[in-house]
Write a protein that holds these residues in place. Sequence first.
Motif, short mmCIF file in Angstrom:
data_model
loop_
_atom_site.label_atom_id
_atom_site.label_comp_id
_atom_site.label_asym_id
_atom_site.label_seq_id
_atom_site.Cartn_x
_atom_site.Cartn_y
_atom_site.Cartn_z
N UNK A 45 0.81 -1.21 0.00
CA UNK A 45 0.00 0.00 0.00
C UNK A 45 0.84 1.26 0.00
N UNK A 46 1.95 1.24 0.73
CA UNK A 46 2.83 2.41 0.79
C UNK A 46 3.77 2.47 -0.41
N UNK A 47 3.76 1.43 -1.20
CA UNK A 47 4.65 1.30 -2.35
C UNK A 47 6.11 1.31 -1.89
N UNK A 48 6.35 0.57 -0.82
CA UNK A 48 7.67 0.48 -0.20
C UNK A 48 8.27 -0.88 -0.55
N UNK A 49 8.92 -0.93 -1.71
CA UNK A 49 9.47 -2.19 -2.21
C UNK A 49 10.54 -2.79 -1.29
N UNK A 50 11.51 -2.02 -0.81
CA UNK A 50 12.51 -2.63 0.08
C UNK A 50 11.89 -3.30 1.30
N UNK A 51 10.90 -2.65 1.90
CA UNK A 51 10.24 -3.22 3.07
C UNK A 51 9.49 -4.50 2.69
N UNK A 52 8.78 -4.47 1.57
CA UNK A 52 8.03 -5.65 1.14
C UNK A 52 8.95 -6.83 0.86
N UNK A 53 10.08 -6.57 0.21
CA UNK A 53 11.02 -7.66 -0.09
C UNK A 53 11.65 -8.21 1.19
N UNK A 54 11.94 -7.34 2.13
CA UNK A 54 12.49 -7.78 3.41
C UNK A 54 11.48 -8.65 4.16
N UNK A 55 10.23 -8.21 4.17
CA UNK A 55 9.19 -8.99 4.84
C UNK A 55 8.97 -10.33 4.14
N UNK A 56 9.00 -10.33 2.83
CA UNK A 56 8.86 -11.57 2.08
C UNK A 56 9.97 -12.55 2.45
N UNK A 57 11.19 -12.06 2.48
CA UNK A 57 12.32 -12.91 2.83
C UNK A 57 12.14 -13.50 4.24
N UNK A 58 11.73 -12.66 5.16
CA UNK A 58 11.53 -13.13 6.54
C UNK A 58 10.43 -14.18 6.61
N UNK A 59 9.35 -13.93 5.88
CA UNK A 59 8.23 -14.87 5.87
C UNK A 59 8.65 -16.22 5.29
N UNK A 60 9.42 -16.17 4.20
CA UNK A 60 9.91 -17.42 3.60
C UNK A 60 10.87 -18.13 4.55
N UNK A 61 11.66 -17.35 5.31
CA UNK A 61 12.56 -17.96 6.30
C UNK A 61 11.79 -18.69 7.40
N UNK A 62 10.54 -18.28 7.62
CA UNK A 62 9.70 -18.97 8.60
C UNK A 62 9.05 -20.22 8.00
N UNK A 63 9.44 -20.54 6.76
CA UNK A 63 8.91 -21.70 6.02
C UNK A 63 7.42 -21.58 5.74
N UNK A 64 6.96 -20.36 5.56
CA UNK A 64 5.56 -20.16 5.18
C UNK A 64 5.41 -20.52 3.72
N UNK A 65 4.30 -21.09 3.37
CA UNK A 65 4.04 -21.49 1.99
C UNK A 65 3.96 -20.27 1.08
N UNK A 66 4.69 -20.29 -0.04
CA UNK A 66 4.59 -19.18 -1.00
C UNK A 66 3.16 -18.95 -1.50
N UNK A 67 2.41 -20.03 -1.66
CA UNK A 67 1.02 -19.89 -2.10
C UNK A 67 0.21 -19.18 -1.01
N UNK A 68 0.47 -19.49 0.24
CA UNK A 68 -0.22 -18.80 1.34
C UNK A 68 0.13 -17.32 1.36
N UNK A 69 1.37 -17.00 1.10
CA UNK A 69 1.81 -15.61 1.10
C UNK A 69 1.06 -14.82 0.03
#
Length: 188
Positions: A45-69
């Motif tokens: 929503x904020x169009x903050x790509x660095x933050x979104x990519x960082x959060x994505x990386x963290x979420x994937x590190x938690x072994x969350x399903x990419x489809x769930x994300x």
Amino acid sequence: RQLDSELVKLRTYVGSNTTASRDDIRAVVSKSRGGIVFEIGTAIGKRDLPDALSLLEHFLDLDESPVSIIRAGIIPTVRRILVMSDLLGRHRFDTRNYNNFQADLGRLPESAIAHLPRNKAGDTSAYPLCLSCESARNYTADELVDAMDACLEADRCLVNTGLDAPLVLSQLLVRIMRKPQGPAKAMR
């Protein structure tokens, strides 16, 4: 109990006489699984790509399903922003406070809100739409339509191909949040 634990960790990290910054909080405080999905939506929503990519990386590190994300965090966010962009383009809303927004939304004819998300009681889910008002101003309608197309393509890739899921999701976020390019300048 968890909140107390997180506050103790933060106080130890920054010291007792220092105010914690956002970076301090991110460095020390554990992220709950459910909260991150919404944080990705906030970054979109904020169009903050660095933050979104960082959060994505963290979420994937938690072994969350990419489809769930994509299905819980990215697609609903883009859809809400697109819907709000359309509504803001066709109707007047007081977006300064939630009660006024909700009242304005309630005055619209059913035909104007039939496609909006509903809660379990069948009422229009006004709160997430209200939160999306500011986000809708960060994108054009064409960008949001392209973002929905990109979500569909990425979802299909995640489900039907063996492509690298982190790469698919990262490329999706870049496509959604990239800044519009101005007209190409002629080379001399």
